[in-house]
Each structure stands twice: as C-alpha cells, then as structure tokens.
Design a protein around this motif. Structure first.
Motif, PDB file in Angstrom:
ATOM      1  N   GLY A  45       6.212 -87.825 -15.818  1.00 56.72           N
ATOM      2  CA  GLY A  45       7.056 -88.212 -16.939  1.00 56.72           C
ATOM      3  C   GLY A  45       7.196 -87.086 -17.942  1.00 56.72           C
ATOM      4  N   PHE A  46       7.106 -85.849 -17.466  1.00 60.24           N
ATOM      5  CA  PHE A  46       7.229 -84.699 -18.363  1.00 60.24           C
ATOM      6  C   PHE A  46       7.610 -83.491 -17.521  1.00 60.24           C
ATOM      7  CE2 PHE A  46       3.455 -82.781 -16.669  1.00 60.24           C
ATOM      8  CZ  PHE A  46       2.699 -83.876 -16.276  1.00 60.24           C
ATOM      9  N   VAL A  47       8.157 -82.481 -18.173  1.00 65.59           N
ATOM     10  CA  VAL A  47       8.455 -81.230 -17.486  1.00 65.59           C
ATOM     11  C   VAL A  47       7.414 -80.231 -17.941  1.00 65.59           C
ATOM     12  CG1 VAL A  47      10.150 -79.362 -17.277  1.00 65.59           C
ATOM     13  CG2 VAL A  47      10.908 -81.737 -17.407  1.00 65.59           C
ATOM     14  N   LEU A  48       6.800 -79.521 -16.988  1.00 62.04           N
ATOM     15  CA  LEU A  48       5.844 -78.504 -17.401  1.00 62.04           C
ATOM     16  C   LEU A  48       6.629 -77.395 -18.096  1.00 62.04           C
ATOM     17  CD1 LEU A  48       3.605 -78.378 -14.224  1.00 62.04           C
ATOM     18  CD2 LEU A  48       2.975 -79.280 -16.458  1.00 62.04           C
ATOM     19  N   PRO A  49       6.294 -77.098 -19.348  1.00 63.13           N
ATOM     20  CA  PRO A  49       7.117 -76.165 -20.114  1.00 63.13           C
ATOM     21  C   PRO A  49       7.176 -74.794 -19.451  1.00 63.13           C
ATOM     22  CG  PRO A  49       5.043 -76.606 -21.220  1.00 63.13           C
ATOM     23  CD  PRO A  49       5.113 -77.530 -20.045  1.00 63.13           C
ATOM     24  N   PHE A  50       8.312 -74.139 -19.608  1.00 60.66           N
ATOM     25  CA  PHE A  50       8.501 -72.756 -19.201  1.00 60.66           C
ATOM     26  C   PHE A  50       8.524 -72.572 -17.679  1.00 60.66           C
ATOM     27  CE2 PHE A  50       6.263 -68.740 -18.042  1.00 60.66           C
ATOM     28  CZ  PHE A  50       7.354 -67.890 -18.217  1.00 60.66           C
ATOM     29  N   PHE A  51       7.389 -72.888 -16.977  1.00 62.08           N
ATOM     30  CA  PHE A  51       7.373 -72.388 -15.608  1.00 62.08           C
ATOM     31  C   PHE A  51       7.992 -73.313 -14.573  1.00 62.08           C
ATOM     32  CE2 PHE A  51       3.535 -74.774 -14.623  1.00 62.08           C
ATOM     33  CZ  PHE A  51       2.790 -74.735 -15.798  1.00 62.08           C
ATOM     34  N   GLU A  52       8.175 -74.620 -14.896  1.00 61.23           N
ATOM     35  CA  GLU A  52       8.702 -75.505 -13.851  1.00 61.23           C
ATOM     36  C   GLU A  52      10.093 -75.050 -13.396  1.00 61.23           C
ATOM     37  OE1 GLU A  52       7.334 -79.529 -13.900  1.00 61.23           O
ATOM     38  OE2 GLU A  52       9.319 -80.261 -13.348  1.00 61.23           O
ATOM     39  N   GLY A  53      10.968 -74.740 -14.367  1.00 62.88           N
ATOM     40  CA  GLY A  53      12.303 -74.268 -14.023  1.00 62.88           C
ATOM     41  C   GLY A  53      12.244 -72.949 -13.263  1.00 62.88           C
ATOM     42  N   LYS A  54      11.323 -72.082 -13.647  1.00 65.49           N
ATOM     43  CA  LYS A  54      11.201 -70.775 -12.997  1.00 65.49           C
ATOM     44  C   LYS A  54      10.749 -70.941 -11.546  1.00 65.49           C
ATOM     45  CE  LYS A  54      10.674 -67.507 -16.724  1.00 65.49           C
ATOM     46  NZ  LYS A  54      12.023 -67.805 -17.171  1.00 65.49           N
TER      47      LYS A  54
ATOM     48  N   GLN B 208      13.624 -72.082  -9.570  1.00 69.09           N
ATOM     49  CA  GLN B 208      14.539 -70.936  -9.446  1.00 69.09           C
ATOM     50  C   GLN B 208      14.112 -70.027  -8.286  1.00 69.09           C
ATOM     51  OE1 GLN B 208      17.317 -70.561 -11.016  1.00 69.09           O
ATOM     52  NE2 GLN B 208      17.813 -68.545 -10.156  1.00 69.09           N
ATOM     53  N   THR B 209      12.794 -69.889  -8.110  1.00 66.48           N
ATOM     54  CA  THR B 209      12.272 -69.057  -7.017  1.00 66.48           C
ATOM     55  C   THR B 209      12.766 -69.560  -5.661  1.00 66.48           C
ATOM     56  OG1 THR B 209      10.280 -68.832  -8.337  1.00 66.48           O
ATOM     57  CG2 THR B 209      10.121 -68.075  -6.088  1.00 66.48           C
ATOM     58  N   THR B 210      12.894 -70.894  -5.534  1.00 63.38           N
ATOM     59  CA  THR B 210      13.346 -71.453  -4.244  1.00 63.38           C
ATOM     60  C   THR B 210      14.796 -71.082  -3.965  1.00 63.38           C
ATOM     61  OG1 THR B 210      14.129 -73.581  -5.128  1.00 63.38           O
ATOM     62  CG2 THR B 210      11.797 -73.436  -4.530  1.00 63.38           C
ATOM     63  N   LYS B 211      15.547 -70.741  -5.039  1.00 64.42           N
ATOM     64  CA  LYS B 211      16.942 -70.332  -4.836  1.00 64.42           C
ATOM     65  C   LYS B 211      17.029 -68.847  -4.523  1.00 64.42           C
ATOM     66  CE  LYS B 211      18.657 -74.013  -7.757  1.00 64.42           C
ATOM     67  NZ  LYS B 211      18.495 -74.396  -9.142  1.00 64.42           N
ATOM     68  N   GLU B 212      16.146 -68.060  -5.174  1.00 71.84           N
ATOM     69  CA  GLU B 212      16.204 -66.610  -4.985  1.00 71.84           C
ATOM     70  C   GLU B 212      15.486 -66.161  -3.717  1.00 71.84           C
ATOM     71  OE1 GLU B 212      14.857 -64.786  -8.597  1.00 71.84           O
ATOM     72  OE2 GLU B 212      16.332 -65.880  -9.789  1.00 71.84           O
ATOM     73  N   LEU B 213      14.382 -66.833  -3.354  1.00 74.39           N
ATOM     74  CA  LEU B 213      13.601 -66.440  -2.176  1.00 74.39           C
ATOM     75  C   LEU B 213      13.350 -67.655  -1.276  1.00 74.39           C
ATOM     76  CD1 LEU B 213      10.945 -64.321  -4.134  1.00 74.39           C
ATOM     77  CD2 LEU B 213      12.766 -63.393  -2.698  1.00 74.39           C
ATOM     78  N   PRO B 214      14.436 -68.268  -0.776  1.00 77.52           N
ATOM     79  CA  PRO B 214      14.257 -69.524  -0.039  1.00 77.52           C
ATOM     80  C   PRO B 214      13.455 -69.375   1.259  1.00 77.52           C
ATOM     81  CG  PRO B 214      16.535 -68.757   0.108  1.00 77.52           C
ATOM     82  CD  PRO B 214      15.839 -67.868  -0.881  1.00 77.52           C
TER      83      PRO B 214
ATOM     84  N   GLY C 263       6.723 -76.407   1.150  1.00 80.20           N
ATOM     85  CA  GLY C 263       7.823 -76.074   0.256  1.00 80.20           C
ATOM     86  C   GLY C 263       7.496 -76.460  -1.171  1.00 80.20           C
ATOM     87  N   VAL C 264       8.497 -76.293  -2.033  1.00 73.92           N
ATOM     88  CA  VAL C 264       8.305 -76.489  -3.465  1.00 73.92           C
ATOM     89  C   VAL C 264       9.092 -77.720  -3.892  1.00 73.92           C
ATOM     90  CG1 VAL C 264       8.688 -75.428  -5.742  1.00 73.92           C
ATOM     91  CG2 VAL C 264       8.022 -74.003  -3.793  1.00 73.92           C
TER      92      VAL C 264
END
Ligand SMILES: *[C@@H]1O[C@H](CO)[C@@H](O)[C@H](O)[C@H]1NC(C)=O
Length: 231
Positions: free
Chosen positions: A189-198, A201-207, A223-224
């Motif tokens: 019920g929360f987003v881990l600040p800062f790194f969750e989006g990053k 993003q890694t899964t898009k850049e280095l799938p 997987g992630v």
C-alpha cells in the motif's frame, strides 16, 4: 525464559473456538482427536482445516513462544530483527559452504507460533512451477505438478485491495489469483520512494538482464515485479 505454546482448537458449534495455552497444566484435557506437532505454517493450516469439522478437536504443539503482541512479527519491515533475536530463532547455521570460501552462515528459522510465516515480512509466494513439476516427476505423483496444484492456490487466496486503495491494474495478473479463500493477499500500500521507479525503469533499459515479470505467482518467478503480501 522460553515458553512453549499450545494451541487448542475445538469446534463445539458452528462457531470455531480456539485458545492459546502456555503451560501444559492449563490444558482443559489431554485427549484430542488430532495432535499436531509443530505450530508453523503447515501445522496451523492443517489444524484450521481439520477444525472445520464441528465434531473434531485439535491440539497444536509449538516449541517456541506465542506470536501475540510481538511487534517485530506484525510489522513487515521489522521482521528481520527477529532473525537476530535468539528468543525467536532456532539459531541454525549452515555447514561450511565451499562456494562461500568455506564460511558458515546463519540460517534463520523462526522459533515462535506461526513458524517462519511469523518472520517472513508477510511476503506471499507460491514457488516456481518447475519445482512443483520436479516433485511430480521424482515422486511419480502428478498431483504434485504445478497444473494440478494451481486450483488449490486459487482456493486458498482472497485477492484484496491494498491499504492505500491505489489502482492495481497492470501491477498483477488477475487470472492467477483467487478471490474467495481464507488468505488475504494484496500489493504494497505504498511506493518505495526514489528507487521503485528506477528499478522498473531498469527492466525497460536492460530487459535481457532484468526482465519485467508482471506476476511472479504465475509459476514463473524470475524477473522484476511489484511485490505481493499476505494481509
Ligand atoms: C538460541 O540461542 C540462545 C542463546 O544461546 C538460547 O537462549 C536459545 O534457547 C536458543 N534457541 C533455541 C531454539 O535453541
């Protein structure tokens, strides 16, 4: 002092009765239809299922103390503190591991009512399909296979909205979750600040190295993903 716990389950009417005892002299009797040795994840599930029969009495024996009021067990991010607390640990260490330069490492197994489900941070995971299929192959019993167990995973689960009520569409696969079982499962019920989006993003850049996995409870764990928790 470490206290063993006794969990007495007897269903006298349609209403289930369950009581916790910390001294054998407090038990209401010594005769039960079933006595289960070990109040960990499996033992308590079996006890709960048996006690659905109103004519059956069940006693669960647990070596460790009660989990009631143990804050580290209730708050997911505090559960690692239990690993270090000998009150709640079996104190296991591995034999020396050759691939670890001969070192032994601590191997945390919970010594408390609920077993390791009391210190696993409320993570919900079913394991990998390939492992279940291997059990089926080794045992010669196809009922261990992922496909044959899958309906029971759904039967035990009740998919629920997360605490912050955020829109979970696109964060899990509804086809691999149940909606009517006894175990409430959700996403954080929360987003881990800062790194969750990053991380996503890694899964898009280095799938190739970090593939995106919509739902690791589908049988493919690699997987992630966003993480599921039992509530
Ligand atoms: C773990 O070690 C501590 C400290 O030596 C001890 O008090 C405790 O009883 C041990 N726990 C178990 C389950 O053996």
């Amino acid at each position: 002092m470490l206290l063993p716990t006794f969990l007495g389950l007897s269903v006298l009417s349609r209403v289930g009765l369950c009581k916790l005892y910390e001294d054998v002299s407090d038990l209401p009797g010594l005769h039960y239809d079933f006595v289960i040795a070990g109040g960990g994840t499996a033992g308590n599930v079996v006890a709960n299922r048996l006690s659905e029969n109103p004519h059956v009495s069940v006693l669960v024996l647990e070596a460790g103390p009660s989990n009631i009021g143990v804050l580290e067990s209730e708050v997911p991010f505090l559960s690692t503190q239990m690993f270090l607390d000998p009150t709640y640990s079996w104190n296991y260490t591995t034999t020396p591991i050759p691939g670890f330069n001969g070192r032994s490492v601590s191997y945390n197994r919970a010594f408390i009512l609920g077993g390791c489900s009391a210190h696993n941070g409320m993570a919900y995971t079913r394991g990998a399909a390939v492992d279940f299929d291997r059990y089926a192959e080794l045992s010669g019993d196809a009922r261990w296979s992922w496909n044959q167990l899958f309906p029971y995973f759904l039967k035990t689960e009740k998919w629920s909205p997360p605490a912050d009520q955020h829109d979970t569409r696109g964060q899990f696969n509804p086809h691999v979750h149940g909606t009517n079982g006894p175990i409430f499962v959700s996403l954080n019920g929360f987003v881990l600040p800062f790194f969750e989006g990053k991380i996503i993003q890694t899964t898009k850049e280095l799938p190739d190295d970090f593939p995106f996995n919509l739902d690791p409870n589908s049988g493919n764990e690699l997987g992630v993903c966003a993480s599921a928790r039992a509530l």
